[in-house]
Motif scaffolding. Structure first.
Motif, short mmCIF file in Angstrom:
data_model
loop_
_atom_site.label_atom_id
_atom_site.label_comp_id
_atom_site.label_asym_id
_atom_site.label_seq_id
_atom_site.Cartn_x
_atom_site.Cartn_y
_atom_site.Cartn_z
N ARG A 129 0.83 -1.21 0.00
CA ARG A 129 0.00 0.00 0.00
C ARG A 129 0.86 1.26 0.00
O ARG A 129 0.58 2.22 -0.74
N ALA A 130 1.93 1.27 0.80
CA ALA A 130 2.82 2.43 0.82
C ALA A 130 3.45 2.65 -0.55
O ALA A 130 3.58 3.78 -1.02
N PHE A 131 3.85 1.56 -1.19
CA PHE A 131 4.40 1.69 -2.54
C PHE A 131 3.37 2.30 -3.49
O PHE A 131 3.67 3.21 -4.26
N GLU A 132 2.15 1.81 -3.42
CA GLU A 132 1.10 2.24 -4.35
C GLU A 132 0.86 3.75 -4.27
O GLU A 132 0.77 4.43 -5.29
N MET A 134 2.88 6.07 -2.90
CA MET A 134 4.09 6.87 -3.07
C MET A 134 4.58 6.88 -4.51
O MET A 134 5.33 7.77 -4.92
N HIS A 135 4.18 5.90 -5.28
CA HIS A 135 4.71 5.74 -6.64
C HIS A 135 3.96 6.55 -7.67
O HIS A 135 4.40 6.69 -8.80
N GLN A 136 2.81 7.08 -7.28
CA GLN A 136 1.99 7.85 -8.23
C GLN A 136 1.37 9.03 -7.48
O GLN A 136 1.36 9.07 -6.26
N PRO A 137 0.88 10.02 -8.23
CA PRO A 137 0.27 11.19 -7.56
C PRO A 137 -0.88 10.77 -6.66
O PRO A 137 -1.75 10.00 -7.05
N GLU A 138 -0.87 11.28 -5.43
CA GLU A 138 -1.92 10.95 -4.47
C GLU A 138 -2.00 12.08 -3.45
O GLU A 138 -1.04 12.84 -3.27
N LEU A 139 -3.13 12.21 -2.79
CA LEU A 139 -3.29 13.24 -1.77
C LEU A 139 -2.24 13.07 -0.68
O LEU A 139 -1.92 11.95 -0.27
N ALA A 146 -0.52 6.11 4.77
CA ALA A 146 0.06 4.84 4.31
C ALA A 146 1.45 4.64 4.90
O ALA A 146 1.82 3.52 5.30
N LEU A 147 2.24 5.71 4.97
CA LEU A 147 3.58 5.60 5.56
C LEU A 147 3.51 5.33 7.06
O LEU A 147 4.30 4.55 7.60
#
Length: 279
Positions: A129-132, A134-139, A146-147
């Motif tokens: 989930r943290a990868f998901e 952090m790897h793309q634009p997100e709020l 997630a972190l």
């Protein structure tokens, strides 16, 4: 890179966290280390690697955990290869964030992973989930949540390890040679220089150094330079200047070593980890 191998890499400006998703068939990368804490999860296939003098096999759902400076390699022992997701966590960021979870760290200690592989499903889900996010634009609030979830899951795998200025278990000749390499990383150091500093012949020096650090002195020096190259490239420094600064013969020489260690070219790494346009 072959037609069957691919790498997708990004870096977060706020935290400095790098995220990588990759697929490899056959040999993935040579022994190397990173300055970061590595937390990754295997998606598909069997990910085989050597670390801490043990051969590990990570399968789907397994989480692999490596500390800064830990030498590791990578291979796919099956024909279908392996796919994985990885987060590279800056040590200063990790210690600062975990200060809210742990009590004040004991004196002269550093964070350490209890094991190299974990089958904890909670940690695997938190890593994915943290990868998901952090790897793309997100709020920003979604990324931070997630972190935080990842950090909470990681606490079961972390402990404070005593930090020695010099590891008393390692022979003095190896420590002296390592210190010399760190001090003169940018210089054209020869094995005869190391032998002179340590007071032993080249053959005893090589045996002692490899037994202590897992690499021969020349390979260790290359890894020092590659770790510095990653930092400079992530700041947007031109590849040719990085090669010259770190003592590589030329940009192609840096490129060959960089691909062997990390599976991608310096130019691609620079492009993915900085906002500097291509020259």
């Amino acid at each position: 890179m072959t037609a069957h191998n691919w790498i997708d890499l990004a870096q977060d400006d706020e935290t400095g966290i790098e995220t990588l998703r990759a697929h490899f068939q056959g040999h993935a990368y040579d022994p190397h280390w990173h300055d970061s804490y590595l937390v990754g999860v295997t998606e598909q296939g069997v990910q085989q690697f050597n670390c801490r003098r043990v051969q590990h096999r990570s399968t789907p759902g397994s989480v692999f955990l490596l500390e800064p400076g830990e030498i590791h390699d990578g291979d796919a022992p099956t024909d279908d290869g392996f796919t994985y997701r990885m987060l590279y966590l800056d040590p200063h960021w990790l210690e600062r964030e975990l200060s809210a979870v742990f009590e004040e760290a004991p004196a002269s200690t550093c964070l350490s992973f209890a094991s190299t592989l974990s089958t904890d499903p909670r940690l695997a889900m938190a890593t994915a989930r943290a990868f998901e996010v952090m790897h793309q634009p997100e709020l920003r609030i979604v990324r931070q949540h997630a972190l935080d979830t990842l950090l909470q899951a990681l606490t079961t795998q972390l402990h404070w390890r005593k930090q020695y200025p010099h590891d008393p278990r390692l022979p003095g000749v190896a420590r002296l040679a390592r210190e010399y390499l760190h001090e003169r990383m940018h210089h054209n150091v020869g094995v005869d220089d190391l032998a002179s500093v340590t007071g032993v012949d080249r053959f005893r020096l090589n045996r002692a150094f490899k037994a202590a650090y897992g690499l021969a002195p020349h390979a260790y020096l290359v890894q020092l330079r590659l770790a510095s190259a990653r930092r400079l490239l992530a700041r947007g420094e031109p590849c040719a200047e990085v090669a010259m600064t770190l003592g590589f013969a030329d940009q192609s020489h840096l490129g060959r070593w960089f691909v062997r260690a990390y599976g991608l070219t310096p130019a691609l790494y620079r492009k993915r980890c900085s906002n500097v346009p291509d020259a």
